[in-house]
Write an enzyme that holds these catalytic residues in place. Structure first.
Site, PDB file in Angstrom:
ATOM      1  N   ASP A 184      -4.798  -9.165   2.240  1.00 36.38           N
ATOM      2  CA  ASP A 184      -4.768  -9.768   0.895  1.00 36.38           C
ATOM      3  C   ASP A 184      -4.525 -11.270   0.941  1.00 36.38           C
ATOM      4  OD1 ASP A 184      -5.102  -7.236  -0.113  1.00 36.38           O
ATOM      5  OD2 ASP A 184      -3.269  -7.208  -1.311  1.00 36.38           O
TER       6      ASP A 184
ATOM      7  N   LYS B 184      -1.587   7.165  -6.000  1.00 39.34           N
ATOM      8  CA  LYS B 184      -2.418   8.366  -5.803  1.00 39.34           C
ATOM      9  C   LYS B 184      -1.571   9.635  -5.909  1.00 39.34           C
ATOM     10  CE  LYS B 184      -4.844   5.620  -5.902  1.00 39.34           C
ATOM     11  NZ  LYS B 184      -4.845   4.151  -5.825  1.00 39.34           N
TER      12      LYS B 184
ATOM     13  N   HIS C 263     -25.399  23.199   0.860  1.00 37.20           N
ATOM     14  CA  HIS C 263     -25.499  23.709  -0.504  1.00 37.20           C
ATOM     15  C   HIS C 263     -24.459  24.791  -0.704  1.00 37.20           C
ATOM     16  CE1 HIS C 263     -27.234  25.124  -4.250  1.00 37.20           C
ATOM     17  NE2 HIS C 263     -27.172  26.363  -3.776  1.00 37.20           N
TER      18      HIS C 263
ATOM     19  N   GLU D 269      -8.517  -6.198 -22.479  1.00 37.65           N
ATOM     20  CA  GLU D 269      -9.252  -6.863 -21.387  1.00 37.65           C
ATOM     21  C   GLU D 269      -9.981  -8.083 -21.959  1.00 37.65           C
ATOM     22  OE1 GLU D 269      -9.913  -6.536 -17.863  1.00 37.65           O
ATOM     23  OE2 GLU D 269     -10.952  -8.366 -18.465  1.00 37.65           O
TER      24      GLU D 269
ATOM     25  N   CYS E  95       0.815  -1.209   0.000  1.00 33.74           N
ATOM     26  CA  CYS E  95       0.000   0.000   0.000  1.00 33.74           C
ATOM     27  C   CYS E  95       0.855   1.268   0.000  1.00 33.74           C
ATOM     28  CB  CYS E  95      -0.921  -0.032   1.220  1.00 33.74           C
ATOM     29  SG  CYS E  95      -1.779   1.499   1.525  1.00 33.74           S
TER      30      CYS E  95
ATOM     31  N   LEU F  51      -6.467   0.840 -14.959  1.00 34.23           N
ATOM     32  CA  LEU F  51      -7.168   2.087 -15.320  1.00 34.23           C
ATOM     33  C   LEU F  51      -6.536   3.298 -14.639  1.00 34.23           C
ATOM     34  CD1 LEU F  51     -10.871   0.827 -15.201  1.00 34.23           C
ATOM     35  CD2 LEU F  51      -9.381   1.072 -17.197  1.00 34.23           C
TER      36      LEU F  51
ATOM     37  N   GLY G  65      -5.219  -5.893 -18.878  1.00 34.37           N
ATOM     38  CA  GLY G  65      -6.057  -5.887 -17.672  1.00 34.37           C
ATOM     39  C   GLY G  65      -6.758  -4.551 -17.485  1.00 34.37           C
TER      40      GLY G  65
HETATM   41  C1  LIG Z   1      -0.705  -0.227  -7.810  1.00 30.88           C
HETATM   42  C2  LIG Z   1      -1.622  -0.545  -6.660  1.00 30.88           C
HETATM   43  C3  LIG Z   1      -2.523   0.407  -6.222  1.00 30.88           C
HETATM   44  C4  LIG Z   1      -3.375   0.136  -5.145  1.00 30.88           C
HETATM   45  N1  LIG Z   1      -4.255   1.089  -4.752  1.00 30.88           N
HETATM   46  C5  LIG Z   1      -5.088   0.850  -3.721  1.00 30.88           C
HETATM   47  C6  LIG Z   1      -5.976   1.847  -3.252  1.00 30.88           C
HETATM   48  O1  LIG Z   1      -6.014   2.959  -3.781  1.00 30.88           O
HETATM   49  N2  LIG Z   1      -6.778   1.556  -2.203  1.00 30.88           N
HETATM   50  C7  LIG Z   1      -6.757   0.332  -1.598  1.00 30.88           C
HETATM   51  O2  LIG Z   1      -7.525   0.123  -0.657  1.00 30.88           O
HETATM   52  N3  LIG Z   1      -5.929  -0.642  -2.020  1.00 30.88           N
HETATM   53  C8  LIG Z   1      -5.086  -0.406  -3.050  1.00 30.88           C
HETATM   54  N4  LIG Z   1      -4.192  -1.374  -3.443  1.00 30.88           N
HETATM   55  C9  LIG Z   1      -4.220  -2.680  -2.747  1.00 30.88           C
HETATM   56  C10 LIG Z   1      -3.498  -2.575  -1.394  1.00 30.88           C
HETATM   57  O3  LIG Z   1      -2.190  -2.133  -1.601  1.00 30.88           O
HETATM   58  C11 LIG Z   1      -3.518  -3.943  -0.717  1.00 30.88           C
HETATM   59  O4  LIG Z   1      -4.829  -4.417  -0.627  1.00 30.88           O
HETATM   60  C12 LIG Z   1      -2.932  -3.828   0.705  1.00 30.88           C
HETATM   61  O5  LIG Z   1      -1.606  -3.359   0.670  1.00 30.88           O
HETATM   62  C13 LIG Z   1      -2.982  -5.190   1.398  1.00 30.88           C
HETATM   63  O6  LIG Z   1      -2.481  -5.038   2.689  1.00 30.88           O
HETATM   64  P1  LIG Z   1      -1.817  -6.256   3.478  1.00 30.88           P
HETATM   65  O7  LIG Z   1      -1.419  -5.682   4.790  1.00 30.88           O
HETATM   66  O8  LIG Z   1      -2.706  -7.414   3.428  1.00 30.88           O
HETATM   67  O9  LIG Z   1      -0.522  -6.656   2.636  1.00 30.88           O
HETATM   68  P2  LIG Z   1       0.702  -5.846   2.032  1.00 30.88           P
HETATM   69  O10 LIG Z   1       0.456  -4.396   1.943  1.00 30.88           O
HETATM   70  O11 LIG Z   1       1.056  -6.562   0.772  1.00 30.88           O
HETATM   71  O12 LIG Z   1       1.855  -6.046   3.107  1.00 30.88           O
HETATM   72  C14 LIG Z   1       2.436  -7.287   3.330  1.00 30.88           C
HETATM   73  C15 LIG Z   1       3.806  -7.081   3.901  1.00 30.88           C
HETATM   74  O13 LIG Z   1       4.308  -8.349   4.299  1.00 30.88           O
HETATM   75  C16 LIG Z   1       5.688  -8.427   3.974  1.00 30.88           C
HETATM   76  N5  LIG Z   1       6.055  -9.838   3.874  1.00 30.88           N
HETATM   77  C17 LIG Z   1       5.627 -10.735   2.948  1.00 30.88           C
HETATM   78  N6  LIG Z   1       6.127 -11.960   3.225  1.00 30.88           N
HETATM   79  C18 LIG Z   1       6.898 -11.818   4.342  1.00 30.88           C
HETATM   80  C19 LIG Z   1       7.673 -12.714   5.112  1.00 30.88           C
HETATM   81  N7  LIG Z   1       7.753 -14.018   4.826  1.00 30.88           N
HETATM   82  N8  LIG Z   1       8.350 -12.225   6.178  1.00 30.88           N
HETATM   83  C20 LIG Z   1       8.273 -10.892   6.516  1.00 30.88           C
HETATM   84  N9  LIG Z   1       7.548 -10.005   5.804  1.00 30.88           N
HETATM   85  C21 LIG Z   1       6.857 -10.469   4.751  1.00 30.88           C
HETATM   86  C22 LIG Z   1       5.771  -7.671   2.661  1.00 30.88           C
HETATM   87  O14 LIG Z   1       7.100  -7.225   2.408  1.00 30.88           O
HETATM   88  C23 LIG Z   1       4.796  -6.517   2.895  1.00 30.88           C
HETATM   89  O15 LIG Z   1       5.449  -5.407   3.438  1.00 30.88           O
HETATM   90  C24 LIG Z   1      -3.308  -1.128  -4.500  1.00 30.88           C
HETATM   91  C25 LIG Z   1      -2.386  -2.098  -4.922  1.00 30.88           C
HETATM   92  C26 LIG Z   1      -1.539  -1.804  -5.983  1.00 30.88           C
HETATM   93  C27 LIG Z   1      -0.552  -2.850  -6.421  1.00 30.88           C
END
Ligand SMILES: Cc1cc2nc3c(=O)[nH]c(=O)nc-3n(C[C@H](O)[C@H](O)[C@H](O)COP(=O)(O)OP(=O)(O)OC[C@H]3O[C@@H](n4cnc5c(N)ncnc54)[C@H](O)[C@@H]3O)c2cc1C
Length: 470
Positions: free
Chosen positions: A316, A54, A448, A207, A45, A190, A184
């Protein structure tokens, strides 16, 4: 290898799921460690997702407005010039500041941050390996997996990091590609397509499905496509990429649309076809922690608990929309459960936003989903062209659509395409959270002139009471 330290909770991953969970756990009095393999905290993120995209969307929007719109407002500043290195440096600074803030936030809450790759050794032990390949062991009464996701690749297309890239590289192009192909038509494609289009690239979105942003309400998806087309993006729907090959400074694509084969050449190709849960290195198989054999998601119960009682998972990594705020909400709920409280996420009221121009924001069911479920419903909509504030700002494109239950009038979904949709959706999420009816929004006084008046009128029009609709 001796266990170095014991904690109430070990969180693996410092994304919006993991770091928010850490803070909530510390507030609840738990002794917490957070293991993160990357130098900078904040996950996808903050580093390569929501925030840098953003920052570039906001900067490129200003460039576009300066070029195309200011003159209409009576502001003449001469011909705006793009300074891409400064735009990229600004984005990097925003990321740097926010990731640093996460570090301070964790330190301020006395959370032990450990840099390294984490893997489970047993139900309470985590091995943390750093870049020198030295490993230490820590123990957690509970372990929370928050390792997020990684991009999916497509058969026949291999990333080379230069011409054929994923979203991370497309956030840092050093020059504006003349022709950018995007595989995609989801929100990432987008949004990044919008950035590079505003900066001068010719965009073609390819797509496989018959619509872009497939999860959107059909009317919104069609409206968005029409608007983006007017902005210069072109779309090849129901089209599959069979192969992509780098030839010198170009990428040549073989496409299949029905029984037609086509070719397309571009200067760079962004592959943004989705993401999959990142479980590599966690040792889930070895420990027998269940994952979905089709999607790879870690399987959890309603308390975010895996089939191993002390191990939880969020964000995720588990099923549901891949969104930062969903990950954070789950992090809070999971930790509250771990601390012996009741934690819950209302999955019927999770907003989602596409930060194009105008923005698209939605919450709840689409009209198609309501029909599929055979629910009796009423619909009200109102265009931004009818909102005085939108006229003042010259942002009249788009509409608000409110879907309400045919008998109870309870709001089932709200879909907005238009200026500041990302902020307007909050009122709708709150309304759904409180089980509001469309009449509740209709009877709420809205300031308004504001964009929110379009929502007010759409809610009024559910019962055919709109004041301004003709
Ligand atoms: C280009 C792009 C734009 C996006 N825009 C938006 C948006 O505008 N709004 C929105 O809500 N979502 C957006 N997202 C999605 C959002 O980034 C994810 O849904 C969010 O980051 C998921 O959070 P998380 O904490 O589950 O995992 P992540 O943010 O993926 O964090 C996981 C962390 O775990 C660490 N990790 C992984 N494996 C290990 C391990 N074995 N040991 C130690 N550390 C580890 C990684 O390095 C990472 O830092 C976007 C994604 C992308 C790719």
């Amino acid at each position: 290898m001796a266990v170095q330290e014991s904690f109430d909770l070990v969180v693996i991953g410092a994304g919006p799921g993991g770091y928010v969970a850490c803070v909530r756990a510390a507030q609840l009095g738990l002794k917490v460690a957070c293991v993160e393999k990357n130098e900078r905290l904040g996950g996808v993120c903050l580093n390569v997702g929501c925030i840098p995209s953003k920052a570039l969307l906001d900067s490129s929007e200003l460039y576009y407005l300066a070029r195309e719109r200011l003159v209409g407002h009576g502001v003449r500043t001469g011909k705006p010039k793009l300074d891409l290195p400064t735009m990229m440096a600004r984005k990097e600074q925003v990321v740097e500041e926010l990731t640093e803030n996460v570090r301070k936030l964790l330190e301020g809450n006395k959370i032990k941050v450990m840099k390294g790759s984490a893997g489970l050794l047993d139900e309470n032990t985590v091995a943390v390996s750093n870049s020198d390949d030295r490993s230490i062991e820590i123990r957690g009464k509970a372990i929370l997996l928050a390792t997020g996701s990684e991009p999916i690749s497509v058969p026949g297309i291999s990333f080379d990091g230069e011409r054929i890239v994923g979203s991370t590289e497309a956030l840092s192009f050093q020059s504006v590609p003349k022709r950018l192909g995007i595989v995609g038509g989801g929100y990432i494609g987008l949004e990044l397509g919008s950035v590079w289009s505003r900066l001068g690239a010719q965009i073609t979105v390819i797509e496989m499905l018959p619509k872009i942003a497939a999860a959107l309400d059909g009317q919104m998806s069609r409206a968005l496509q029409r608007i983006l087309k007017k902005q210069g993006l072109s779309f090849q729907l129901q089209t599959k990429v069979l192969r992509a090959q780098v030839k010198g400074k170009e990428v040549s694509l073989e496409l299949e649309a029905g029984d037609k084969k086509e070719e397309l050449t571009c200067d760079r190709l962004l592959v943004a076809v989705g993401r999959r849960p990142l479980t590599r290195g966690l040792n889930l198989d070895k420990l027998g922690i269940e994952t979905d054999s089709r999607t790879g998601h870690v399987i959890v119960d309603s308390n975010y608990r895996t089939n191993m009682a002390s191990v939880y998972a969020i964000g995720d990594l588990i099923a549901g929309p891949m969104l930062a705020h969903k990950a954070s909400a789950e992090g809070v709920a999971a930790v509250e459960v771990i601390a012996g409280r009741a934690g819950e996420v209302n999955y019927d009221a999770i907003p989602s936003v596409i930060y194009t121009f105008p923005e698209v924001a939605s919450v709840g069911l689409t009209e198609e989903q309501i029909k599929e479920r055979g629910i009796e419903y009423c619909v009200g909509s109102y265009p931004f062209s009818g909102a005085a504030r939108a006229r003042c700002m010259g942002e009249t494109e788009g509409l608000v659509k409110v879907l309400a239950h045919g008998k109870t009038d309870r709001i089932l979904g709200v879909h907005i395409i238009g200026p500041r949709a990302s902020d307007m959706i909050a009122e709708c999420v709150l309304a759904m959270e409180f089980g509001a009816s469309s009449e509740d929004i209709a009877r709420t006084v809205h300031a308004h002139p504001t964009f929110a008046e379009a929502l007010h009128e759409a809610a009024l029009s559910v019962q055919k009471c709109s004041i301004y609709a003709s």
